[in-house]
Motif scaffolding. Sequence first.
Motif, PDB file in Angstrom:
ATOM      1  N   VAL A 137      38.506 -45.950 -21.886  1.00 33.11           N
ATOM      2  CA  VAL A 137      38.516 -46.744 -20.662  1.00 33.11           C
ATOM      3  C   VAL A 137      38.433 -48.216 -21.063  1.00 33.11           C
ATOM      4  O   VAL A 137      37.810 -48.570 -22.064  1.00 33.11           O
ATOM      5  CB  VAL A 137      37.312 -46.336 -19.779  1.00 33.11           C
ATOM      6  N   ARG A 138      39.079 -49.058 -20.285  1.00 26.09           N
ATOM      7  CA  ARG A 138      39.063 -50.492 -20.569  1.00 26.09           C
ATOM      8  C   ARG A 138      37.631 -51.013 -20.625  1.00 26.09           C
ATOM      9  O   ARG A 138      36.767 -50.558 -19.863  1.00 26.09           O
ATOM     10  CB  ARG A 138      39.813 -51.240 -19.480  1.00 26.09           C
ATOM     11  N   PRO A 139      37.369 -51.975 -21.494  1.00 25.78           N
ATOM     12  CA  PRO A 139      36.011 -52.526 -21.595  1.00 25.78           C
ATOM     13  C   PRO A 139      35.492 -53.113 -20.281  1.00 25.78           C
ATOM     14  O   PRO A 139      34.294 -53.069 -20.015  1.00 25.78           O
ATOM     15  CB  PRO A 139      36.137 -53.624 -22.658  1.00 25.78           C
ATOM     16  N   ASN A 140      36.393 -53.635 -19.451  1.00 27.64           N
ATOM     17  CA  ASN A 140      35.961 -54.233 -18.191  1.00 27.64           C
ATOM     18  C   ASN A 140      36.101 -53.273 -17.009  1.00 27.64           C
ATOM     19  O   ASN A 140      36.132 -53.701 -15.858  1.00 27.64           O
ATOM     20  CB  ASN A 140      36.737 -55.528 -17.926  1.00 27.64           C
ATOM     21  N   ALA A 141      36.148 -51.977 -17.284  1.00 30.32           N
ATOM     22  CA  ALA A 141      36.339 -50.977 -16.222  1.00 30.32           C
ATOM     23  C   ALA A 141      35.250 -51.059 -15.162  1.00 30.32           C
ATOM     24  O   ALA A 141      35.540 -51.004 -13.963  1.00 30.32           O
ATOM     25  CB  ALA A 141      36.405 -49.578 -16.814  1.00 30.32           C
ATOM     26  N   MET A 142      34.007 -51.191 -15.562  1.00 31.91           N
ATOM     27  CA  MET A 142      32.910 -51.223 -14.595  1.00 31.91           C
ATOM     28  C   MET A 142      33.034 -52.451 -13.694  1.00 31.91           C
ATOM     29  O   MET A 142      32.829 -52.362 -12.484  1.00 31.91           O
ATOM     30  CB  MET A 142      31.555 -51.214 -15.314  1.00 31.91           C
ATOM     31  N   GLU A 143      33.413 -53.561 -14.264  1.00 35.07           N
ATOM     32  CA  GLU A 143      33.607 -54.781 -13.477  1.00 35.07           C
ATOM     33  C   GLU A 143      34.739 -54.601 -12.456  1.00 35.07           C
ATOM     34  O   GLU A 143      34.597 -54.961 -11.285  1.00 35.07           O
ATOM     35  CB  GLU A 143      33.933 -55.938 -14.421  1.00 35.07           C
ATOM     36  N   LEU A 144      35.843 -54.014 -12.888  1.00 30.25           N
ATOM     37  CA  LEU A 144      36.976 -53.772 -11.993  1.00 30.25           C
ATOM     38  C   LEU A 144      36.613 -52.787 -10.892  1.00 30.25           C
ATOM     39  O   LEU A 144      36.972 -52.991  -9.728  1.00 30.25           O
ATOM     40  CB  LEU A 144      38.175 -53.255 -12.792  1.00 30.25           C
ATOM     41  N   LEU A 145      35.900 -51.727 -11.252  1.00 26.45           N
ATOM     42  CA  LEU A 145      35.486 -50.729 -10.264  1.00 26.45           C
ATOM     43  C   LEU A 145      34.509 -51.330  -9.250  1.00 26.45           C
ATOM     44  O   LEU A 145      34.628 -51.089  -8.046  1.00 26.45           O
ATOM     45  CB  LEU A 145      34.852 -49.522 -10.950  1.00 26.45           C
ATOM     46  N   ILE A 204      38.232 -45.042  -2.858  1.00 26.21           N
ATOM     47  CA  ILE A 204      39.377 -45.776  -3.394  1.00 26.21           C
ATOM     48  C   ILE A 204      40.200 -44.827  -4.268  1.00 26.21           C
ATOM     49  O   ILE A 204      39.658 -43.898  -4.871  1.00 26.21           O
ATOM     50  CB  ILE A 204      38.961 -47.013  -4.222  1.00 26.21           C
ATOM     51  N   LEU A 205      41.482 -45.065  -4.281  1.00 26.38           N
ATOM     52  CA  LEU A 205      42.370 -44.343  -5.176  1.00 26.38           C
ATOM     53  C   LEU A 205      42.251 -45.012  -6.539  1.00 26.38           C
ATOM     54  O   LEU A 205      42.563 -46.187  -6.697  1.00 26.38           O
ATOM     55  CB  LEU A 205      43.815 -44.408  -4.680  1.00 26.38           C
ATOM     56  N   VAL A 206      41.771 -44.257  -7.510  1.00 21.26           N
ATOM     57  CA  VAL A 206      41.538 -44.801  -8.843  1.00 21.26           C
ATOM     58  C   VAL A 206      42.751 -44.617  -9.737  1.00 21.26           C
ATOM     59  O   VAL A 206      43.073 -45.468 -10.567  1.00 21.26           O
ATOM     60  CB  VAL A 206      40.309 -44.118  -9.494  1.00 21.26           C
ATOM     61  N   VAL A 263      39.952 -38.475 -19.425  1.00 22.50           N
ATOM     62  CA  VAL A 263      39.101 -39.555 -19.925  1.00 22.50           C
ATOM     63  C   VAL A 263      38.412 -40.262 -18.754  1.00 22.50           C
ATOM     64  O   VAL A 263      37.220 -40.562 -18.810  1.00 22.50           O
ATOM     65  CB  VAL A 263      39.923 -40.549 -20.779  1.00 22.50           C
ATOM     66  N   ALA A 264      39.158 -40.512 -17.686  1.00 23.79           N
ATOM     67  CA  ALA A 264      38.580 -41.157 -16.508  1.00 23.79           C
ATOM     68  C   ALA A 264      37.486 -40.295 -15.891  1.00 23.79           C
ATOM     69  O   ALA A 264      36.443 -40.810 -15.478  1.00 23.79           O
ATOM     70  CB  ALA A 264      39.674 -41.448 -15.483  1.00 23.79           C
ATOM     71  N   LEU A 265      37.712 -38.986 -15.834  1.00 19.93           N
ATOM     72  CA  LEU A 265      36.695 -38.085 -15.280  1.00 19.93           C
ATOM     73  C   LEU A 265      35.440 -38.093 -16.148  1.00 19.93           C
ATOM     74  O   LEU A 265      34.318 -38.091 -15.628  1.00 19.93           O
ATOM     75  CB  LEU A 265      37.243 -36.666 -15.140  1.00 19.93           C
ATOM     76  N   LEU A 314      29.244 -43.118 -13.410  1.00 17.74           N
ATOM     77  CA  LEU A 314      29.280 -43.283 -11.957  1.00 17.74           C
ATOM     78  C   LEU A 314      28.578 -42.161 -11.192  1.00 17.74           C
ATOM     79  O   LEU A 314      27.936 -42.422 -10.172  1.00 17.74           O
ATOM     80  CB  LEU A 314      30.729 -43.413 -11.484  1.00 17.74           C
ATOM     81  N   GLN A 315      28.698 -40.944 -11.662  1.00 19.07           N
ATOM     82  CA  GLN A 315      28.037 -39.829 -10.986  1.00 19.07           C
ATOM     83  C   GLN A 315      26.522 -40.035 -10.926  1.00 19.07           C
ATOM     84  O   GLN A 315      25.920 -39.787  -9.863  1.00 19.07           O
ATOM     85  CB  GLN A 315      28.387 -38.511 -11.672  1.00 19.07           C
ATOM     86  N   PRO A 316      25.885 -40.508 -12.008  1.00 18.64           N
ATOM     87  CA  PRO A 316      24.433 -40.736 -11.923  1.00 18.64           C
ATOM     88  C   PRO A 316      24.039 -41.772 -10.865  1.00 18.64           C
ATOM     89  O   PRO A 316      22.901 -41.765 -10.382  1.00 18.64           O
ATOM     90  CB  PRO A 316      24.059 -41.241 -13.326  1.00 18.64           C
ATOM     91  N   LEU A 317      24.983 -42.625 -10.472  1.00 20.85           N
ATOM     92  CA  LEU A 317      24.701 -43.636  -9.442  1.00 20.85           C
ATOM     93  C   LEU A 317      24.918 -43.107  -8.033  1.00 20.85           C
ATOM     94  O   LEU A 317      24.643 -43.807  -7.058  1.00 20.85           O
ATOM     95  CB  LEU A 317      25.591 -44.864  -9.662  1.00 20.85           C
ATOM     96  N   GLY A 318      25.451 -41.871  -7.923  1.00 25.13           N
ATOM     97  CA  GLY A 318      25.668 -41.266  -6.619  1.00 25.13           C
ATOM     98  C   GLY A 318      27.115 -41.231  -6.155  1.00 25.13           C
ATOM     99  O   GLY A 318      27.399 -40.795  -5.035  1.00 25.13           O
ATOM    100  N   TYR A 319      28.023 -41.680  -6.973  1.00 25.92           N
ATOM    101  CA  TYR A 319      29.438 -41.619  -6.608  1.00 25.92           C
ATOM    102  C   TYR A 319      29.959 -40.198  -6.732  1.00 25.92           C
ATOM    103  O   TYR A 319      29.393 -39.375  -7.457  1.00 25.92           O
ATOM    104  CB  TYR A 319      30.272 -42.545  -7.511  1.00 25.92           C
ATOM    105  N   LYS A 320      31.027 -39.938  -6.016  1.00 27.99           N
ATOM    106  CA  LYS A 320      31.688 -38.634  -6.075  1.00 27.99           C
ATOM    107  C   LYS A 320      33.145 -38.860  -6.458  1.00 27.99           C
ATOM    108  O   LYS A 320      33.697 -39.937  -6.241  1.00 27.99           O
ATOM    109  CB  LYS A 320      31.608 -37.923  -4.733  1.00 27.99           C
ATOM    110  N   VAL A 321      33.763 -37.818  -7.001  1.00 22.15           N
ATOM    111  CA  VAL A 321      35.179 -37.899  -7.353  1.00 22.15           C
ATOM    112  C   VAL A 321      35.879 -36.675  -6.781  1.00 22.15           C
ATOM    113  O   VAL A 321      35.286 -35.589  -6.699  1.00 22.15           O
ATOM    114  CB  VAL A 321      35.376 -37.992  -8.895  1.00 22.15           C
ATOM    115  N   HIS A 322      37.097 -36.871  -6.313  1.00 18.95           N
ATOM    116  CA  HIS A 322      37.914 -35.743  -5.875  1.00 18.95           C
ATOM    117  C   HIS A 322      39.375 -36.070  -6.129  1.00 18.95           C
ATOM    118  O   HIS A 322      39.747 -37.233  -6.324  1.00 18.95           O
ATOM    119  CB  HIS A 322      37.655 -35.367  -4.409  1.00 18.95           C
TER     120      HIS A 322
END
Length: 143
Positions: free
Chosen positions: A49-57, A72-74, A106-108, A115-123
């Motif tokens: 993942v890009r080094p600035n991924a968290m900033e972009l997200l 958001i569509l990732v 890799v994204a998952l 992100l999951q530990p912060l409470g986000y969900k993915v689908h």
Amino acid sequence: MTEMVRPEDLRRITDEQETRKMQEMLDRTKKAEAQQRELHDAFMHWESVRPNAMELLTSAVRRAAEQGQNEILVMQFPSDFCVDGGRAINNFEANWPSSLQGRAKVALEYYKEHLQPLGYKVHAKVLSYPGGMPGDIGLYLSW
């Protein structure tokens, strides 16, 4: 006096024109297939993942929340990039994450770790059905 073109010359001209058009079409098809292979290879061999991924997200989810959205569509990719052609995602199977490969996988993994530990969900969901079959897949982050 101008000599009239003979029918066999006209047929030859037509044949040459058709051959040229077919060759151009074949060349375009080969180029598109090569580009698709390159895209597939890049997707499958993406390792980090890009080094600035968290900033972009962070910026993307904040902007979406400000607009009243809760997801958001990732990522978007062809269903062919899944091991099962998108079948598990299309059928809402619980094990759909195991069908992901390459960049999506890799994204998952990034999601699970950060992100999951912060409470986000993915689908994931099928975004299009060309010819009645799953086309593109969308990977979504929600909160």
